[in-house]
Scaffold this motif. Structure first.
Motif, PDB file in Angstrom:
ATOM      1  N   VAL A 119       9.489  43.196  77.448  1.00  0.00           N
ATOM      2  CA  VAL A 119       8.920  41.984  76.856  1.00  0.00           C
ATOM      3  C   VAL A 119       9.770  41.511  75.676  1.00  0.00           C
ATOM      4  N   SER A 120       9.960  42.367  74.712  1.00  0.00           N
ATOM      5  CA  SER A 120      10.617  41.980  73.468  1.00  0.00           C
ATOM      6  C   SER A 120      11.835  42.871  73.224  1.00  0.00           C
ATOM      7  N   PRO A 121      13.046  42.381  73.519  1.00  0.00           N
ATOM      8  CA  PRO A 121      14.242  43.212  73.335  1.00  0.00           C
ATOM      9  C   PRO A 121      14.454  43.572  71.868  1.00  0.00           C
ATOM     10  N   VAL A 122      15.051  44.719  71.653  1.00  0.00           N
ATOM     11  CA  VAL A 122      15.349  45.168  70.295  1.00  0.00           C
ATOM     12  C   VAL A 122      16.857  45.085  70.067  1.00  0.00           C
ATOM     13  N   ARG A 123      17.226  44.739  68.861  1.00  0.00           N
ATOM     14  CA  ARG A 123      18.634  44.784  68.474  1.00  0.00           C
ATOM     15  C   ARG A 123      18.767  45.759  67.314  1.00  0.00           C
ATOM     16  N   TYR A 124      19.983  46.248  67.092  1.00  0.00           N
ATOM     17  CA  TYR A 124      20.154  47.163  65.963  1.00  0.00           C
ATOM     18  C   TYR A 124      21.307  46.687  65.108  1.00  0.00           C
ATOM     19  N   GLU A 125      21.258  47.081  63.862  1.00  0.00           N
ATOM     20  CA  GLU A 125      22.284  46.694  62.902  1.00  0.00           C
ATOM     21  C   GLU A 125      22.507  47.844  61.938  1.00  0.00           C
ATOM     22  N   LEU A 126      23.752  48.105  61.649  1.00  0.00           N
ATOM     23  CA  LEU A 126      24.106  49.058  60.603  1.00  0.00           C
ATOM     24  C   LEU A 126      24.445  48.262  59.359  1.00  0.00           C
ATOM     25  N   SER A 127      23.646  48.449  58.325  1.00  0.00           N
ATOM     26  CA  SER A 127      23.846  47.713  57.077  1.00  0.00           C
ATOM     27  C   SER A 127      23.971  48.709  55.937  1.00  0.00           C
ATOM     28  N   GLY A 128      25.209  48.918  55.479  1.00  0.00           N
ATOM     29  CA  GLY A 128      25.426  49.923  54.445  1.00  0.00           C
ATOM     30  C   GLY A 128      25.066  51.296  54.975  1.00  0.00           C
ATOM     31  N   ASP A 129      24.132  51.954  54.326  1.00  0.00           N
ATOM     32  CA  ASP A 129      23.711  53.293  54.748  1.00  0.00           C
ATOM     33  C   ASP A 129      22.385  53.245  55.496  1.00  0.00           C
ATOM     34  N   GLU A 130      22.074  52.086  56.096  1.00  0.00           N
ATOM     35  CA  GLU A 130      20.815  51.935  56.816  1.00  0.00           C
ATOM     36  C   GLU A 130      21.034  51.530  58.270  1.00  0.00           C
ATOM     37  N   LEU A 131      20.168  52.037  59.126  1.00  0.00           N
ATOM     38  CA  LEU A 131      20.076  51.617  60.524  1.00  0.00           C
ATOM     39  C   LEU A 131      18.814  50.767  60.641  1.00  0.00           C
ATOM     40  N   ILE A 132      18.962  49.539  61.131  1.00  0.00           N
ATOM     41  CA  ILE A 132      17.831  48.619  61.235  1.00  0.00           C
ATOM     42  C   ILE A 132      17.614  48.261  62.702  1.00  0.00           C
ATOM     43  N   LEU A 133      16.393  48.473  63.179  1.00  0.00           N
ATOM     44  CA  LEU A 133      15.994  48.051  64.524  1.00  0.00           C
ATOM     45  C   LEU A 133      15.024  46.895  64.370  1.00  0.00           C
ATOM     46  N   GLU A 134      15.285  45.806  65.103  1.00  0.00           N
ATOM     47  CA  GLU A 134      14.442  44.617  64.973  1.00  0.00           C
ATOM     48  C   GLU A 134      14.160  44.028  66.346  1.00  0.00           C
ATOM     49  N   TRP A 135      12.891  43.668  66.574  1.00  0.00           N
ATOM     50  CA  TRP A 135      12.468  43.091  67.845  1.00  0.00           C
ATOM     51  C   TRP A 135      12.412  41.569  67.715  1.00  0.00           C
ATOM     52  N   ASN A 136      12.642  40.855  68.816  1.00  0.00           N
ATOM     53  CA  ASN A 136      12.682  39.399  68.731  1.00  0.00           C
ATOM     54  C   ASN A 136      11.283  38.800  68.628  1.00  0.00           C
ATOM     55  N   ASP A 137      11.215  37.475  68.588  1.00  0.00           N
ATOM     56  CA  ASP A 137       9.948  36.791  68.319  1.00  0.00           C
ATOM     57  C   ASP A 137       8.894  37.002  69.398  1.00  0.00           C
ATOM     58  N   ASP A 138       9.301  37.453  70.591  1.00  0.00           N
ATOM     59  CA  ASP A 138       8.311  37.698  71.638  1.00  0.00           C
ATOM     60  C   ASP A 138       7.339  38.810  71.243  1.00  0.00           C
ATOM     61  N   SER A 139       7.710  39.611  70.255  1.00  0.00           N
ATOM     62  CA  SER A 139       6.807  40.685  69.833  1.00  0.00           C
ATOM     63  C   SER A 139       5.518  40.119  69.240  1.00  0.00           C
ATOM     64  N   ARG A 140       5.533  38.856  68.814  1.00  0.00           N
ATOM     65  CA  ARG A 140       4.318  38.254  68.276  1.00  0.00           C
ATOM     66  C   ARG A 140       3.270  38.050  69.361  1.00  0.00           C
ATOM     67  N   ALA A 198       9.448  39.559  60.973  1.00  0.00           N
ATOM     68  CA  ALA A 198       9.853  40.179  62.236  1.00  0.00           C
ATOM     69  C   ALA A 198       9.325  41.606  62.296  1.00  0.00           C
ATOM     70  N   THR A 199       9.161  42.096  63.518  1.00  0.00           N
ATOM     71  CA  THR A 199       8.818  43.499  63.736  1.00  0.00           C
ATOM     72  C   THR A 199      10.100  44.302  63.547  1.00  0.00           C
ATOM     73  N   ARG A 200      10.086  45.233  62.611  1.00  0.00           N
ATOM     74  CA  ARG A 200      11.343  45.881  62.212  1.00  0.00           C
ATOM     75  C   ARG A 200      11.051  47.283  61.705  1.00  0.00           C
ATOM     76  N   ILE A 201      12.061  48.146  61.854  1.00  0.00           N
ATOM     77  CA  ILE A 201      11.960  49.496  61.300  1.00  0.00           C
ATOM     78  C   ILE A 201      13.332  49.884  60.757  1.00  0.00           C
ATOM     79  N   ARG A 202      13.344  50.524  59.590  1.00  0.00           N
ATOM     80  CA  ARG A 202      14.596  50.907  58.941  1.00  0.00           C
ATOM     81  C   ARG A 202      14.665  52.431  58.827  1.00  0.00           C
ATOM     82  N   PHE A 203      15.842  52.969  59.161  1.00  0.00           N
ATOM     83  CA  PHE A 203      16.110  54.404  59.013  1.00  0.00           C
ATOM     84  C   PHE A 203      17.361  54.585  58.166  1.00  0.00           C
TER      85      PHE A 203
END
Length: 286
Positions: A119-140, A198-203
């Motif tokens: 339903v809602s694809p996730v993308r990931y991003e490495l920002s500095g010392d963080e891993l960010i996973l974020e789902w698109n607007d379909d998660s709403r 956005a629906t998001r989680i940071r590690f």
């Protein structure tokens, strides 16, 4: 004084996409573990093990809402996600668990994520010392129970296959805050925010180097063919509808958009966009 007729919102279009039967079994297993009859609560019995049908995303949303209402549990999604096992992801669950480290498991998850949630694809991003996973607007559209189940399942699965103390830095939900947010902070072990963009989680990015508890390159290779076949069997995604949904979400912040606005965003004429939607049985108001 004249009374203006109350504006009516167009009916919400059914969700596109599907949820694999093994993943949907989370709900049936959760009810069975509590001695509850899924037929009485959901209107259907648990499917036979090994023969789970794929569930339309709209039906999955409805099942979760029915169960949450029956159990009087607004945090049902959180509790479901916390009960996940590799078996609930089918062959993919065992492929992920057999990866060499968390980075390899994440790359496989991104490649095969439609086998978990179509339903809602996730993308990931490495920002500095963080891993960010974020789902698109379909998660709403999928609803709070499904969103909460997805993020809780991701964290719980990481704790099972990587390290039991895996803890995010922060978790973000698009839905309004629940009356009692304590269970969310307790489970995730980090700040949890609601009503977010956005629906998001940071590690911590260091998680990617975490060795998994039971790496098995031979098992992963053996099961890879099954996973590829399952992915190939899924219906082709409709990228046009996904593009329209994303652009609608952005423009709705500025007021109700016209078809011509969205068509221009897509570099199409209004007539062409209308025709392509009609070919698939959709109308712009939906």
């Amino acid at each position: 004084m004249s009374i203006q007729p109350k504006a009516t919102r167009p009916p919400r279009a059914p969700l596109a996409g599907s949820v694999p039967g093994t993943y949907a079994r989370l709900l049936f297993d959760y009810l069975a573990a509590r001695g509850l009859d899924s037929l009485a609560i959901l209107g259907e019995a648990a499917p036979p093990a090994g023969h789970e049908p794929s569930y339309p995303a709209e039906r999955w949303r409805q099942l979760l809402a029915q169960a949450a209402d029956h159990l009087h549990d607004p945090a049902l999604g959180l509790h479901l996600g916390a009960s996940i096992t590799p078996a609930h992801l089918g062959p993919l669950g065992y492929v992920l668990a057999a990866s060499s480290n968390a980075s390899a498991a994440l790359q496989r998850y991104l490649r095969y994520q439609r086998l978990v949630h179509d339903v809602s694809p996730v993308r990931y991003e490495l920002s500095g010392d963080e891993l960010i996973l974020e789902w698109n607007d379909d998660s709403r559209a999928i609803g709070p129970h499904a969103n909460q189940c997805g993020l809780a399942a991701l964290v719980q699965f990481a704790r099972q296959i990587a390290a039991p103390d895996t803890t995010p830095l922060a978790v973000y939900f698009v839905e309004p805050a629940p009356a009692n947010p304590a269970p969310y902070a307790d489970f995730f072990g980090c700040p949890v925010s609601f009503e977010q963009p956005a629906t998001r989680i940071r590690f911590a990015a260091s998680l990617l180097q975490q060795p998994l508890r039971q790496p098995d390159a031979t098992l992963a290779t053996l099961l890879q063919g099954q996973v590829d076949a399952l992915l190939a069997a899924l219906p082709q995604q409709d990228h046009l509808l996904n593009d329209i949904r994303r652009r609608l979400s952005r423009r709705l912040l500025q007021g109700e958009p016209a078809l011509e606005h969205i068509a221009a965003d897509l570099h199409l004429s209004g007539r062409t966009l209308r025709r392509r939607l009609q070919q698939q049985g959709w109308h712009f108001r939906q």
